[in-house]
Motif scaffolding. Structure first.
Motif, PDB file in Angstrom:
ATOM      1  N   LEU A  28       0.843  -1.201   0.000  1.00  0.00           N
ATOM      2  CA  LEU A  28       0.000   0.000   0.000  1.00  0.00           C
ATOM      3  C   LEU A  28       0.881   1.253   0.000  1.00  0.00           C
ATOM      4  O   LEU A  28       0.596   2.247  -0.666  1.00  0.00           O
ATOM      5  CB  LEU A  28      -0.942   0.001   1.218  1.00  0.00           C
ATOM      6  CG  LEU A  28      -1.891  -1.200   1.319  1.00  0.00           C
ATOM      7  CD1 LEU A  28      -2.746  -1.106   2.582  1.00  0.00           C
ATOM      8  CD2 LEU A  28      -2.790  -1.305   0.096  1.00  0.00           C
TER       9      LEU A  28
ATOM     10  N   TRP B  67     -10.028  -0.316  -1.034  1.00  0.00           N
ATOM     11  CA  TRP B  67      -8.768   0.442  -0.981  1.00  0.00           C
ATOM     12  C   TRP B  67      -8.774   1.560  -2.024  1.00  0.00           C
ATOM     13  O   TRP B  67      -8.486   2.721  -1.724  1.00  0.00           O
ATOM     14  CB  TRP B  67      -7.576  -0.499  -1.174  1.00  0.00           C
ATOM     15  CG  TRP B  67      -6.283   0.218  -1.417  1.00  0.00           C
ATOM     16  CD1 TRP B  67      -5.547   0.241  -2.546  1.00  0.00           C
ATOM     17  CD2 TRP B  67      -5.585   1.074  -0.487  1.00  0.00           C
ATOM     18  NE1 TRP B  67      -4.440   1.033  -2.409  1.00  0.00           N
ATOM     19  CE2 TRP B  67      -4.430   1.564  -1.149  1.00  0.00           C
ATOM     20  CE3 TRP B  67      -5.811   1.475   0.834  1.00  0.00           C
ATOM     21  CZ2 TRP B  67      -3.519   2.427  -0.534  1.00  0.00           C
ATOM     22  CZ3 TRP B  67      -4.905   2.343   1.440  1.00  0.00           C
ATOM     23  CH2 TRP B  67      -3.776   2.799   0.768  1.00  0.00           C
TER      24      TRP B  67
ATOM     25  N   ILE C 121      -3.351   4.012   5.110  1.00  0.00           N
ATOM     26  CA  ILE C 121      -2.839   2.638   5.222  1.00  0.00           C
ATOM     27  C   ILE C 121      -3.249   2.022   6.568  1.00  0.00           C
ATOM     28  O   ILE C 121      -3.741   0.894   6.627  1.00  0.00           O
ATOM     29  CB  ILE C 121      -1.302   2.608   5.046  1.00  0.00           C
ATOM     30  CG1 ILE C 121      -0.947   3.023   3.614  1.00  0.00           C
ATOM     31  CG2 ILE C 121      -0.729   1.231   5.360  1.00  0.00           C
ATOM     32  CD1 ILE C 121       0.523   3.231   3.347  1.00  0.00           C
TER      33      ILE C 121
ATOM     34  N   PHE D 183      -7.082   1.324   6.505  1.00  0.00           N
ATOM     35  CA  PHE D 183      -7.473   0.200   5.652  1.00  0.00           C
ATOM     36  C   PHE D 183      -7.057  -1.138   6.264  1.00  0.00           C
ATOM     37  O   PHE D 183      -7.846  -2.081   6.304  1.00  0.00           O
ATOM     38  CB  PHE D 183      -6.867   0.363   4.254  1.00  0.00           C
ATOM     39  CG  PHE D 183      -7.215  -0.766   3.327  1.00  0.00           C
ATOM     40  CD1 PHE D 183      -8.505  -0.886   2.825  1.00  0.00           C
ATOM     41  CD2 PHE D 183      -6.274  -1.727   2.979  1.00  0.00           C
ATOM     42  CE1 PHE D 183      -8.840  -1.956   1.981  1.00  0.00           C
ATOM     43  CE2 PHE D 183      -6.603  -2.786   2.140  1.00  0.00           C
ATOM     44  CZ  PHE D 183      -7.892  -2.895   1.637  1.00  0.00           C
ATOM     45  N   THR D 184      -5.829  -1.224   6.750  1.00  0.00           N
ATOM     46  CA  THR D 184      -5.383  -2.506   7.304  1.00  0.00           C
ATOM     47  C   THR D 184      -6.177  -2.851   8.575  1.00  0.00           C
ATOM     48  O   THR D 184      -6.495  -4.009   8.813  1.00  0.00           O
ATOM     49  CB  THR D 184      -3.859  -2.515   7.583  1.00  0.00           C
ATOM     50  OG1 THR D 184      -3.523  -1.345   8.306  1.00  0.00           O
ATOM     51  CG2 THR D 184      -3.060  -2.569   6.309  1.00  0.00           C
TER      52      THR D 184
END
Lengths: 193, 82
Positions: free
Chosen positions: A87, A155, A184, A187-188
């Motif tokens: 990412l 994403w 990042i 999203f994770t």
């Protein structure tokens, strides 16, 4: 003499491409080619010597962008399948082309068919690396059980939303640079079990 | 660095070449078990399947994109020749 002419031709082509990227990024893809010629400081006709149609110029820019993404992300698959790293690299490539990419996602629906397909091909390259990076974690049950394309589109959706509203999130600044870590991390955190 | 003539993937490592054979012009993903290269139809279907799986596009849109990608690859030039 022939060699000199060949070099000059290559130089003019380079200038047209650089000018087209700048003009398209700033003013959109419907800008007339005469504006690109003025920016490149070449005659209007010489654009068509290098690119017979406006579409061929646009496809050339997209192909070069696609190559750049492919080269950048390819080095990741050689190292490890680390999603955060991927990412991070994805955003880094987009930062290098931020103005052009922002324009691309803004006007993608109005682009000619082949350019639209080239845009899909670009996302396809990103998705290959995305899949490689996530495969192990998906099979190990570390990622929430949602279809792969939903993970990928979530994403992209996140990144595109911030890009399209850059003036609100980071006026006069690179929104991707400012929000890279936050995007990042968010999203994770969303996709991990 | 070689690029797969059938899908465009850059091939750097031996393992990325069909049958691990660096003299081949196509990659491991574009090879059948016997080492031969996928046919046009096989490749088209696998590209469509990949786009649908990874981007969730409708089959028609994925097919149009797959054909557009294949058009630019040396392995399929004659399939698009008029």
């Amino acid at each position: 003499m022939a060699e000199k002419r060949k070099l000059q031709k290559a130089e003019t082509r380079k200038r047209i491409i650089a000018a087209a990227i700048k003009v398209y990024s700033e003013q959109g893809f419907s800008v007339p080619t005469v504006t690109i010629a003025e920016e490149a400081k070449v005659s209007h006709g010489s654009i068509f010597v290098h690119f017979p149609t406006v579409e061929s110029l646009l496809i050339c820019l997209l192909d070069s962008f696609s190559q750049s993404i492919n080269n950048e992300l390819q080095s990741l698959s050689e190292s490890s399948g680390d999603i955060e790293k991927l990412l991070n690299m994805h955003i880094n490539v987009l930062i290098q082309h931020e103005g052009f990419y922002k324009r691309l996602i803004k006007e993608a629906v109005y682009l000619p068919e082949e350019a639209k397909n080239t845009f899909i091909a670009i996302q396809s390259i990103v998705s290959i690396h995305f899949l490689q990076a996530l495969e192990y974690e998906i099979s190990a049950g570390k990622i929430k059980a949602v279809p792969f394309h939903m993970l990928f589109n979530t994403w992209l959706g996140l990144v595109h939303y911030y890009l399209l509203n850059g003036e609100l999130f980071a006026p006069q600044d690179s929104v991707l640079t400012r929000y890279k870590s936050a995007l990042i991390e968010c999203f994770t955190a969303l996709i991990k079990q | 660095m070689k690029t797969c003539i059938a899908c465009g993937m850059p091939m750097k490592e031996k393992s990325e070449f069909a049958m691990g054979d660096e003299s081949k012009d196509y990659c491991v993903h574009c090879a059948n078990e016997d080492g031969s290269m996928h046919s046009f139809e096989q490749k088209k279907e696998s590209m469509i399947g990949f786009i649908v799986k990874t981007q969730g596009l409708a089959r028609e849109a994925a097919e149009s994109a797959a054909l557009s990608m294949m058009k630019k690859l040396p392995a399929w030039e004659r399939n698009f020749a008029n």
